[in-house]
Design an enzyme around this catalytic site. Structure first.
Site, short mmCIF file in Angstrom:
data_model
loop_
_atom_site.label_atom_id
_atom_site.label_comp_id
_atom_site.label_asym_id
_atom_site.label_seq_id
_atom_site.Cartn_x
_atom_site.Cartn_y
_atom_site.Cartn_z
N GLY A 205 85.91 53.80 41.30
CA GLY A 205 86.90 54.81 41.66
C GLY A 205 87.29 54.67 43.12
N GLN A 206 88.55 54.95 43.42
CA GLN A 206 89.01 54.82 44.80
C GLN A 206 90.19 55.74 45.03
OE1 GLN A 206 89.73 50.79 45.94
NE2 GLN A 206 90.33 51.28 48.02
N ASP A 326 90.58 70.32 44.36
CA ASP A 326 91.25 69.04 44.11
C ASP A 326 91.27 68.76 42.60
OD1 ASP A 326 92.59 66.70 44.70
OD2 ASP A 326 90.77 65.56 45.12
#
Length: 487
Positions: A205-206, A326
């Site tokens: 993940g990034q 988020d």
């Protein structure tokens, strides 16, 4: 006239005594090691030898063998000379010339001595050259220089390691290590995380927050973890704030929330270790290369149980409201059975939990609540707004920003107001079936209400859960199915 008178007056003449034993001569054989005749006749000492007289026709005399001194005419009269002792005597200079031992150590022995070369030398210590160094002077200088450099290098490495250890300790304390020791989570060292992640070689993940790496604590899938490495930022946060957030997360336990397993405090920004969720994010499943679309029932379950998780955070997890901040499809992970697990709650902000406002807004701009963007005020209704966009992704299979820079929430609200919302549904789910379209339309209505500009008009997450459950139960009635949600 006497000899003295012939020489005149009172001159002194030295007398030289030359004598020998005149009743025989030395045998011609055998001879000793030094080519001398062995003891004979009057030569009574075993360490003596016979020498023929040089004056007169017959006669001989005796001498002690080499390495011995004394009286050769009596038994055992010749005794061993201790050359090494003589070299240490007051007249050492003379004896050192007589018994040389250069570059070695003198060892006395019967009838002589040995000169054993010292360490690092070889040769004959009794010779003129003596014991010579095995390695030349130039080589010794080179070896010495290399040794000194190596020693200096080791010292520098040691100092560097100590400096790094001190830096790790300082970071540990700065990040609230002492406050977190009492928690029921593991405090990982940086070295252990390096090993678990194989030096961070597998990125799963990034994003703007940083990177997530897959790691393995031990053999087996159950031992896989996800290690989140956040990007350092300029936010002025206190270690107590971070410790409070970790305290809350460590105490949260819900099947639809990713479980925090531990953290590493020896880095500039703390790294967090979570349970590994194998299927990836909802965003990847909806918008990736997966050719097989998610069935409607699974989409409804993902929506319901994700909302359940957020509702749990808002009202049930602790005495205080826990905000996500988020919410997006990329932060809803799916296990092998497509069971959703909400991730990254409270960690991307690293904001003190005793504050309602923040001077900077973090999150995906495609999902952020406009009220939060304008005021910096983050509330549970901010999470509701973002979740509304996730619901629209589920019914349309479009990204929050699609076809260039089109806004999914703006386009859907406009289409809904114009009665054209069904045109935006994912055709592979709607498929012209009336019950499917009605279910998707109901989910879309819930999403639209979540997107209201006035936060007071938005539902709570608990209300969203109830409405989604009702929607699913109505859809199941068409299919005459039973489900735990409806029982």
């Amino acid at each position: 006239m006497t000899f003295l008178n012939r020489l005149g007056g009172d001159r002194v003449i030295p007398v030289v005594l030359d004598w020998a034993i005149r009743n025989g001569t030395c045998p011609s054989a055998p001879k000793g090691d030094n080519n001398e005749n062995l003891s004979h006749g009057a030569c009574a000492s075993t360490q003596s030898y016979c020498v023929n007289a040089s004056n007169g026709e017959h006669g001989y005399f005796c001498r002690c063998s080499k390495g011995y001194t004394g009286n050769p005419y009596i038994k055992d009269g010749c005794t061993n000379i201790n050359e090494c002792e003589l070299r240490r005597s007051p007249k050492s200079t003379m004896y050192k010339n007589m018994y040389p031992c250069h570059g070695g150590t003198c060892h006395d022995r019967e009838g002589g001595y040995e000169c054993k070369c010292n360490f690092g030398r070889r040769g004959d210590g009794k010779s003129y050259k003596g014991c010579e160094p095995i390695v030349s002077t130039a080589a010794v200088a080179v070896i010495g220089t290399i040794g000194a450099i190596a020693l200096l290098a080791v010292l520098l490495i040691f100092l560097h390691m100590e400096r790094e250890k001190r830096k790790l300790r300082d970071r540990f304390n700065k990040n609230g290590g002492e406050l977190l020791k009492s928690l029921k989570i593991e405090i990982f060292t940086k070295e252990k995380l390096d090993h678990i992640t194989h030096n961070y070689c597998d990125i799963i993940g990034q994003g703007a927050f940083g990177k997530v790496y897959k790691g393995t604590i031990s053999a087996g899938d159950s031992a896989r973890v996800a290690v989140k490495c956040s990007i350092p930022n300029n936010q002025d946060w206190k270690k107590e704030s971070f410790a409070n957030e970790i305290t809350i997360q460590s105490n949260i336990s819900h099947r639809n929330l990713v479980q925090l397993l531990g953290c590493c405090l020896e880095t500039e920004v703390p790294m967090l270790v979570y349970e590994f969720v194998p299927r990836g994010s909802l965003h990847d499943v909806l918008h990736g290369d997966n050719k097989k679309p998610l069935p409607l029932e699974k989409r409804l379950d993902i929506a319901i149980y994700s909302a359940v998780a957020l509702g749990y955070m808002h009202s049930e997890a602790s005495q205080r409201t826990i905000l996500h901040g988020d919410v997006k499809s990329g932060n809803i992970l799916l296990d092998d059975g497509f069971v959703p697990k909400v991730s990254d709650f409270g960690t991307s902000r690293l904001m003190s939990i005793d504050k309602d406002h923040t001077n900077w807004v973090v999150g995906d701009s495609s999902y952020i609540d406009p009220v939060y963007m304008k005021t910096g005020l983050l509330t549970e209704k901010s999470d509701v707004y973002s979740f509304g966009i996730v619901l629209l992704e589920l019914v349309t299979r479009k990204k929050a920003r699609y076809d260039g820079n089109q806004s999914l929430p703006l386009d859907y609200v406009k289409a809904s107001m114009g009665g054209a919302a069904r045109e935006m549904f994912d055709p592979k789910v709607a498929s012209g079936a009336k019950e499917n379209e009605e279910c998707l339309e109901e989910v879309g209505k819930i999403a639209v209400q979540c997107l209201k500009d006035d936060v007071n008009d938005r539902p709570t997450m608990s209300e969203v859960v109830e409405r989604l459950k009702i929607c699913k139960c109505r859809w199941l009635e068409y299919d005459r199915k039973t489900n735990e949600i409806c029982t």
